[in-house]
Design a protein around this motif. Structure first.
Motif, PDB file in Angstrom:
ATOM      1  N   SER A  43     -12.485  -3.649  -6.882  1.00  0.00           N
ATOM      2  CA  SER A  43     -13.835  -3.272  -6.443  1.00  0.00           C
ATOM      3  C   SER A  43     -13.822  -1.793  -6.093  1.00  0.00           C
ATOM      4  O   SER A  43     -12.751  -1.198  -5.882  1.00  0.00           O
ATOM      5  N   LEU A  44     -15.019  -1.206  -6.028  1.00  0.00           N
ATOM      6  CA  LEU A  44     -15.086   0.208  -5.649  1.00  0.00           C
ATOM      7  C   LEU A  44     -14.643   0.400  -4.199  1.00  0.00           C
ATOM      8  O   LEU A  44     -14.102   1.440  -3.840  1.00  0.00           O
ATOM      9  N   GLN A  45     -14.846  -0.647  -3.391  1.00  0.00           N
ATOM     10  CA  GLN A  45     -14.384  -0.576  -1.996  1.00  0.00           C
ATOM     11  C   GLN A  45     -12.854  -0.480  -1.953  1.00  0.00           C
ATOM     12  O   GLN A  45     -12.301   0.246  -1.114  1.00  0.00           O
ATOM     13  N   ASP A  46     -12.170  -1.179  -2.873  1.00  0.00           N
ATOM     14  CA  ASP A  46     -10.704  -1.066  -2.928  1.00  0.00           C
ATOM     15  C   ASP A  46     -10.288   0.393  -3.127  1.00  0.00           C
ATOM     16  O   ASP A  46      -9.327   0.872  -2.526  1.00  0.00           O
ATOM     17  N   PHE A  47     -11.014   1.071  -4.011  1.00  0.00           N
ATOM     18  CA  PHE A  47     -10.678   2.482  -4.268  1.00  0.00           C
ATOM     19  C   PHE A  47     -10.946   3.341  -3.028  1.00  0.00           C
ATOM     20  O   PHE A  47     -10.157   4.228  -2.693  1.00  0.00           O
ATOM     21  N   GLU A  48     -12.068   3.078  -2.361  1.00  0.00           N
ATOM     22  CA  GLU A  48     -12.365   3.863  -1.150  1.00  0.00           C
ATOM     23  C   GLU A  48     -11.266   3.638  -0.107  1.00  0.00           C
ATOM     24  O   GLU A  48     -10.778   4.583   0.518  1.00  0.00           O
ATOM     25  N   ASP A  49     -10.862   2.375   0.065  1.00  0.00           N
ATOM     26  CA  ASP A  49      -9.814   2.073   1.039  1.00  0.00           C
ATOM     27  C   ASP A  49      -8.504   2.779   0.661  1.00  0.00           C
ATOM     28  O   ASP A  49      -7.832   3.353   1.514  1.00  0.00           O
ATOM     29  N   ALA A  50      -8.184   2.744  -0.630  1.00  0.00           N
ATOM     30  CA  ALA A  50      -6.940   3.378  -1.073  1.00  0.00           C
ATOM     31  C   ALA A  50      -7.017   4.897  -0.914  1.00  0.00           C
ATOM     32  O   ALA A  50      -6.009   5.549  -0.602  1.00  0.00           O
ATOM     33  N   ALA A  51      -8.209   5.461  -1.115  1.00  0.00           N
ATOM     34  CA  ALA A  51      -8.362   6.924  -0.978  1.00  0.00           C
ATOM     35  C   ALA A  51      -8.043   7.373   0.439  1.00  0.00           C
ATOM     36  O   ALA A  51      -7.519   8.475   0.656  1.00  0.00           O
TER      37      ALA A  51
END
Ligand code: FNR
Length: 362
Positions: A6-14
């Protein structure tokens, strides 16, 4: 990149990749950040009413934007200083957009130049975001360079007479890394008379606060490229922009970075679309899009395309070009799923009656 679903996964990883001040620069919004939250929450207040038994054989997300075919109605919004997220910067996002068959918008305040982006992603449909500077000649030269480099449209930002107040940037005394250059302005800095570290101040001082509708006319007069007004929220302003010859309107609150207490962009989108029904102008929106479902709702309310700002930056920070492609592909997969289950397999099928505000069910 497959582990990010999910795009939230990317935000969290960022959050784990970027230093806190840079993360906050990218993520945060103006003052109390009410509009930042609303941009996302307003999508959640809309519900999709699917049609069943529609004999669906697949999804077709293709559409045309100002005459150019794109593989899906999701493009990339301009954001400044992309090498802050990843050393490949703008070039990586432009290449991702090229690979995914959609639009990339380069900010005036970029860390890769117009020409670098054009040669790295020659087949991407590229737009150039324009700030009108006090010295119109500076803007005119940038526009000429974008035209020469094959950019297809100009996105004129109309919501930035001054920069909004982002409290975390003040608390962090946020400054871009010393080694990053405003690549489009390097020619103004010969080593002899201007030090590199003055460049950001110099560009800051160039900003024209007193822009008026006359400047839209002026921009139209110096270019053959279509002009899109970015940052319109009022129906009457959309009509003015259309009457000045703009080919597109981007309904945007600058990712909630300018003024707080504004409506979410998805809330004002229908008013703008309705006001323009007798004009030959395309309407796009950005702000808070993080799922394919959000894209669907924006299309239903009349947007021809949505743009994503922060999601591309999270993808870039986490995985460079591959991260941005994965981000775009998550949106694509989610949108393909939504259109099929909603019984509207092509973009043209997605009409306003497919979406209802939650209050209509009470
Ligand atoms: C922006 N945005 C922006 N807009 C613009 O016209 N010129 C610019 O240089 C920038 N720079 C910029 C930097 C950062 C860090 C962000 C997050 C945003 C606004 C951008 O184009 C777009 O309107 C929003 O980002 C859309 O909202 P989402 O997708 O980020 O929620």
């Amino acid at each position: 990149m497959e582990k990010y679903i999910s795009l939230q996964d990317f935000e969290d990883a960022a959050t784990n990749v970027l230093a806190k001040p840079a993360m906050e620069y990218f993520r945060n919004g103006a003052t109390e950040q009410q509009t930042l939250a609303e941009n996302r929450l307003a999508f959640r207040r809309l519900r999709i009413l699917p049609k069943c038994l529609m004999g669906i054989t697949g999804a077709d997300l293709r559409t045309t934007i100002l005459g150019h075919e794109v593989s899906m109605p999701v493009g990339i919004a301009p954001s400044a200083m992309q090498k802050t997220a990843h050393h490949d910067g703008e070039v990586a996002i432009a290449k991702a957009a090229q690979a995914e068959g959609t639009i990339y918008t380069l900010s005036t305040a970029s860390t890769c130049s117009i020409e670098e982006v054009a040669s790295a992603a020659p087949d991407a449909i590229k737009w150039f975001q324009v700030y009108v500077f006090r010295d119109r000649e500076v803007t005119r030269k940038l526009v000429m360079r974008a035209e020469k480099a094959g950019f297809k449209a100009l996105l004129l930002t109309v919501d930035t007479p001054v920069f909004g107040i982002i409290r975390s940037d003040i608390r962090n005394s946020y400054a871009f890394a010393e080694h990053l250059k405003l690549a489009n302005f390097v020619e103004y800095f010969s080593k002899s008379d201007n030090a590199d570290d003055d460049m950001k101040d110099y560009v800051g001082k160039l900003f024209e606060k007193t822009l008026t509708w006359e400047d839209v006319k002026w921009l139209k007069s110096i270019t053959k490229l279509p002009v899109i007004a970015k940052g319109i929220l009022r129906a009457e302003d959309a009509v003015k922009a259309a009457e000045m010859g703009c080919s597109g309107i981007l309904v945007s609150n600058h990712g909630a970075r300018q003024l707080d207490g504004l409506p979410a962009t998805i809330e004002v989108l229908p008013e703008v679309v309705d006001a323009l029904k007798n004009y030959n102008v395309e309407v796009y929106m950005d702000g808070g899009v993080t799922t394919g479902n959000d894209v669907y709702k924006a299309l239903a309310l009349g947007a021809k395309m949505v743009l994503v700002g922060r999601p591309a930056l999270w993808g870039l920070a986490v995985g460079g070009q591959a991260g941005v492609q994965r981000t775009l592909n998550i949106l694509r997969t989610e949108l393909e799923s939504t259109v099929q289950i909603a019984g509207t397999p092509t973009v043209a099928d997605i009409t306003r009656d497919m979406v209802r505000h939650e209050s209509s069910f009470r």
